[in-house]
Write an enzyme that holds these catalytic residues in place. Structure first.
Site, short mmCIF file in Angstrom:
data_model
loop_
_atom_site.label_atom_id
_atom_site.label_comp_id
_atom_site.label_asym_id
_atom_site.label_seq_id
_atom_site.Cartn_x
_atom_site.Cartn_y
_atom_site.Cartn_z
N CYS A 86 0.72 -1.42 0.06
CA CYS A 86 0.13 0.03 0.01
C CYS A 86 0.96 1.36 0.28
O CYS A 86 1.60 1.38 -0.94
CB CYS A 86 -1.05 0.03 1.20
SG CYS A 86 -2.44 1.22 1.01
N HIS A 203 -3.43 -5.51 0.91
CA HIS A 203 -2.81 -5.98 2.13
C HIS A 203 -2.71 -7.32 2.48
O HIS A 203 -3.78 -7.82 3.21
CB HIS A 203 -3.73 -5.15 3.21
CG HIS A 203 -3.55 -3.56 3.43
ND1 HIS A 203 -2.78 -2.97 3.96
CD2 HIS A 203 -4.13 -2.72 2.59
CE1 HIS A 203 -2.67 -1.51 3.74
NE2 HIS A 203 -3.52 -1.33 3.01
N GLU A 205 -1.40 -8.67 5.15
CA GLU A 205 -1.09 -8.84 6.28
C GLU A 205 -2.79 -8.77 7.00
O GLU A 205 -2.94 -9.24 8.14
CB GLU A 205 -0.38 -7.95 6.98
CG GLU A 205 -0.78 -6.53 7.09
CD GLU A 205 -0.97 -5.65 5.97
OE1 GLU A 205 -0.69 -6.16 4.93
OE2 GLU A 205 -1.43 -4.36 6.06
#
Lengths: 233, 739
Positions: A86, A203, A205
């Site tokens: 990002c 993302h 994560e």
């Protein structure tokens, strides 16, 4: 595999990345303050999401001048693994470690939603654990994720197998409607020509645990961790 | 110096209040002193019309660590040496004038209240009200407010996990923007908003002080206003990046033992921050405005003291330790400057370059007058309550058409267009995001989770503020209970009109009684809140709109359920009723009545005992693993609730409703205390047992499955049609203007 997670003022995915590396994958991990200048003790450096310095100018345009970015450059040149997620992707582009730029989403709004991305090049340290054409369900959360590069650069990226991910439908079709931000050729992530620097808007994560909606992001962390076990690149 | 009429007007002080100041001070105040009084005695800071009522809220629960009014926000214990800090606050008037910055700084302000206490902000919710989107000015306000919340909230890395949006003519020109923030506090790390003791230093941290927002608390938030453009300079401008850095730096500083207190600068800026901290610490204060870093030249002490420039914190540190604390802020490139100290004489003294400009007792400054004006129910509303709802004609268009219109009503339709602009996942705790009954967050390092919801129904409160207040609490708690969480605490934002009008004060008083009653019944104390009065435009008060934020606790977050039908072949059961209510009285204040018949009438009703049993049963059913989904049956009634479950789980439904009553009442009536649940057919006996134990009636509605929503003899609609009506209505309305 020792991870270093860079923290700029305004970074906010730092703790999310730390949590995944530490709690899900049980790998050693440390925060790296943006004023640090030595990254030599890490195997993989993560530039996480956020609004570094507020991103009031073009996203990442200020962070690239942070002292740590010189170190990231040296670290990458020495073959270290760098993943920009990002805002991290935006910073890597601004710093010239990856070609192109992330501009404002074509619809001019911020978007936080689940998207599908297709693994284009299932090789190297970031996607080696996947298969070509494999679809990952993964969240995006950005206002400036519209990847742009001139046609020649885009062709070069394609030819060099540097397009890592493209936005697609759940079935893996790369369509206009599956593109959440207007990115050129539906590009969601790219690598450098050497393959040791990855930038991606989604993302990973945020999708490593079932409880919060999915686990497709694990593939990327697993690939990174297992790449340490095989010869570099 | 006798004050001019204009000076008093600017500060929204009455002649009587001015006389009280003169008498108690023993002299005429000078301009600066009058400014201090005006701010602190404003409705916004002084709670002049609400304080006596708010005492009705009881915070007697063993979980409550900080009760309302004691600190910036309330605190409840959730075990595991952790506590939740939460508060909801309005930014209605600034948002009416400048929607982007009004909403953005509303978020900024409530977040500062949370981290000022040493808690990490972990969630935001927003409760919004606008006029109908057919009016372009309301579309402008909606787009601006959403963009402001998005722009600020996304930048600071706090997920925006839920809330609600309601549209009604009542809010045209006076939108409601209520922002709620929830923080996580580790045991022993709480910081108070106090000067501590004499000698401690006042350190101002963060943004420079400018001329923005002067008279925000007094002029903007504490009276009605006509010419909004004239007031635009009183709206502040936010800098979310600075806020993000302040969060990190202040949380780091809060862990330092030499930090005595932290207070954010909100309404009335430095004035209220310093004076309130002094009051809390039982000290006086002296400060020198010449030490305050400015962003503008030539600012008078009056302007410095009343500025509402954003992203500023007052940090109280032990004398001699200021360099150590300053080093923390230096690391984050934040300015920090000692501007004064706590004193032992109980006086607030304001200097400029050593020259005394104002002096007044702290105790007097914070002792705003309190009013309990007369309260009289409006005759008009009393008549509406008596309206014969049996006389409402059945709509000619039939049940299917009504259902589709209700699903496309902006109050019921999907709010995806709004919440996809908010980051609802950052911090990676969001197990249930926006769009369901309540958001669910895990608490890392424990097995626990929390559920969060906001609720408030202005239409019902308008018809009966007492019952409406109870229903606001019941619904917020029911939303939380639908996930399987036990409601443990509430925060409230009271949005009302001009309290000097007897009918408005009646609404306020009755609603507070209703909230207090329900809060006590549910053992969910009101731990914090905010009051926003003078919400009116062109002389009409808004619907009385108390908004309740509810916090629920899940012992095992993995067990929570969502609203959607998850599996074909499951049984669908309605908890809370043994047959579907067909009494036309349940149409009172319903979305159906408003949308289809353009009628707001009747008298809402709730049975708090049934409600409590229902919520207990629902929580048990989730905890025992009996049910797979649960959805609150509210706006739009049973048919809409079933349709929402179908859409959320992408699964159809087939069932039957045995009734001889009116179909519109059965399908769209809004009887309270009902929850639609699903379960595997072989768990029915377990459900019966739990319902019997809790004394909760229930009725079987049908089965999940297929790609249609069928209610024998009434509705037979394909899922695509239902989905399209619900999913796209809001976006179409907003983007229509650009076509």
């Amino acid at each position: 595999m020792k991870f270093g997670i860079v923290v700029f003022p305004g970074t906010w995915s730092d703790t999310d990345c730390f949590h995944v590396v530490d709690q899900v994958f049980h790998q050693p991990v440390e925060y790296v303050w943006h004023k640090e200048t030595d990254l030599s003790s890490y195997d993989c450096v993560v530039l996480p999401g956020g609004f570094s310095y507020g991103d009031y100018l073009r996203a990442g345009a200020i962070a690239r001048f942070s002292p740590v970015m010189k170190a990231v450059e040296e670290f990458a040149a020495a073959g270290g693994l760098v993943i920009g997620i990002c805002n991290g992707f935006q910073v890597l582009c601004e710093a010239g470690l990856l070609p192109g730029v992330l501009t404002r989403n074509s619809h001019l709004q911020f978007r936080c939603q689940w998207v599908n991305i297709r693994i284009e090049a299932a090789r190297g340290p970031f996607t080696g654990g996947g298969t070509g054409g494999q679809v990952l369900r993964i969240p995006i959360s950005h206002g400036e994720g519209n990847y742009y590069a001139d046609e020649a650069t885009l062709d070069e990226l394609e030819a060099g197998g540097q397009v890592a991910f493209r936005y697609c439908t759940a079935d893996g079709d790369v369509t206009q409607t599956a593109n959440p931000n207007g990115a050129a050729r539906n590009i969601a992530g790219i690598t450098n020509d050497r393959g040791n620097v990855l930038g991606m808007m989604p993302h990973p994560e945020r999708c490593c645990e079932d409880l919060i909606g999915g686990t497709d992001g694990r593939l990327i962390f697993e690939s990174i961790i297992s790449s340490a076990l095989s010869p570099a690149n | 110096m006798p004050a001019s009429k204009k000076m008093l007007d600017d500060l929204a002080l009455s002649d009587g209040e001015y006389e009280a100041i003169v008498e108690r001070l023993g002299r005429e105040p000078n301009e600066l002193e009058l400014g201090l009084f005006g701010s602190l005695w404003s409705e916004h800071c002084g709670y002049k019309h609400s304080k006596p009522l708010l005492r009705m809220f009881s915070a007697s629960s063993p979980r409550v660590l900080v009760a309302p009014g004691e600190e910036n926000a309330g605190v409840v214990d959730i075990g595991d040496s952790l506590a939740i800090v939460m508060k909801i606050e309005s930014h209605n008037h600034p948002s009416a004038i400048e929607p982007y910055q009004g909403a953005a700084t509303g978020v900024g302000g409530i977040v500062r209240d949370i981290f000022a206490m040493g808690a990490r902000p972990i969630a935001l919710l927003n409760s919004l009200r606008f006029g109908p989107l057919t009016d372009p000015s309301n579309r402008y306000l909606l787009e601006g407010v959403v963009a402001g919340i998005s722009g600020y909230g996304n930048c600071i890395g706090v997920p925006n996990v839920g809330g609600e949006i309601v549209f009604s003519r009542s809010y045209a020109g006076n939108p409601l923007v209520n922002a709620m923030c929830v923080g996580l506090l580790e045991a022993g790390s709480m910081v108070q908003a106090t000067t501590g003791s004499a000698g401690n230093l006042l350190m101002l941290v963060g943004a420079d002080t400018g001329r923005d927002g002067i008279h925000g608390a007094s002029g903007l938030a504490s009276r009605t206003f006509e010419d909004e453009r004239e007031l635009r300079p009183t709206v502040q401008v936010g800098n979310p990046f600075l806020e993000k850095v302040l969060i990190e730096a202040c949380l780091e500083a809060a862990r330092n033992e030499h930090v005595v207190g932290v207070q954010d600068l909100g309404a009335a800026g430095l004035t209220s921050a310093a004076v309130e901290a002094a009051s809390k610490g039982g000290t006086g204060i002296e400060l020198d405005v010449s030490q305050v870093p400015r962003r503008d030249i030539g600012m008078a002490p009056y302007e410095v003291m009343l500025s509402e420039s954003q992203e500023r914190m007052l940090v109280i540190v032990k004398d001699g330790r200021q360099d150590e604390i300053k080093a923390i802020f230096d690391k984050w490139d934040l300015d920090s400057t000692v501007i004064g100290r706590a004193t032992d004489d109980g006086l607030a003294r304001i200097y400029e370059n050593g020259t005394l400009h104002a002096e007044a007792p702290v105790g007097l400054l914070i002792d705003a007058p309190q009013y309990r004006p007369s309260a009289v129910q409006s005759q008009f509303v009393a008549e509406l309550q008596q309206y014969d709802l049996d006389s409402v004609p059945l709509p000619e268009e039939g049940a299917e058409a009504v259902l589709l219109r209700l699903l496309a009503s902006h109050n019921i339709a999907s709010k995806l267009w709004v919440y996809r602009q908010y980051d609802h996942q950052v911090q990676t705790n969001t197990a249930e995001g926006p769009g369901g009954d309540a958001a669910v967050l895990r608490i890392k390092g424990t097995s626990k989770g929390i559920a969060l919801a906001t609720d408030g129904n202005g239409r019902l409160c308008f018809l009966d503020p007492l019952v409406g207040g109870m229903i606001a609490v019941a619904e917020a708690c029911r939303n939380v209970a639908c996930t399987g969480a036990v409601p443990i605490a509430l925060t409230d934002c009271l949005n009302f009109g001009n309290p000097e009008r007897p009918d408005v004060y009646y609404q306020l008083e009755q609603a507070v009684i209703g909230i207090a009653k329900a809060s006590e019944a549910f053992s969910a104390p009101v731990i914090s809140g905010n009051v926003s009065l003078y919400n009116e435009s062109h002389g009409d008060a808004i619907y009385p709109t108390p908004v309740i934020g509810a916090l629920g606790l899940l012992e095992d977050v993995e067990q929570h359920v969502g609203v959607g039908f998850t599996r074909p072949g499951d049984l669908v059961v309605l908890l809370g009723a043994e047959q579907i209510a067909d009494d036309a009285a349940t149409l009172a204040g319903s979305e159906y009545l408003d949308l289809i018949h353009d009628l707001v009438a009747g008298r809402p009703n709730i049975d708090l005992d049934l409600e409590m049993s229902l919520q207990r049963a629902c929580v048990s059913l989730v905890r025992e693993g009996v049910i797979r989904s649960a959805h609150d049956c509210s706006d739009g009634g049973l048919a809409v609730a079933i349709a929402e479950c179908c859409i959320a789980g992408d699964t159809g439904f087939e069932g039957e409703i045995a009734t001889s009553g009116r179909w519109d009442v059965v399908l769209f009536g809004e009887a309270q205390s009902r929850i639609v649940v699903t379960l595997s057919p072989d768990r029915l006996s377990a459900l019966k047992e739990i319902c019997r134990a809790e004394g909760v009636p229930w009725t079987e509605l049908g089965r999940t499955g297929g790609d249609t929503l069928r209610l024998e003899g009434l509705i037979d609609l394909p899922m695509e049609k239902i989905d399209d009506a619900w999913r796209n209505a809001l976006e179409r309305a907003v983007t229509a203007s650009r076509a």
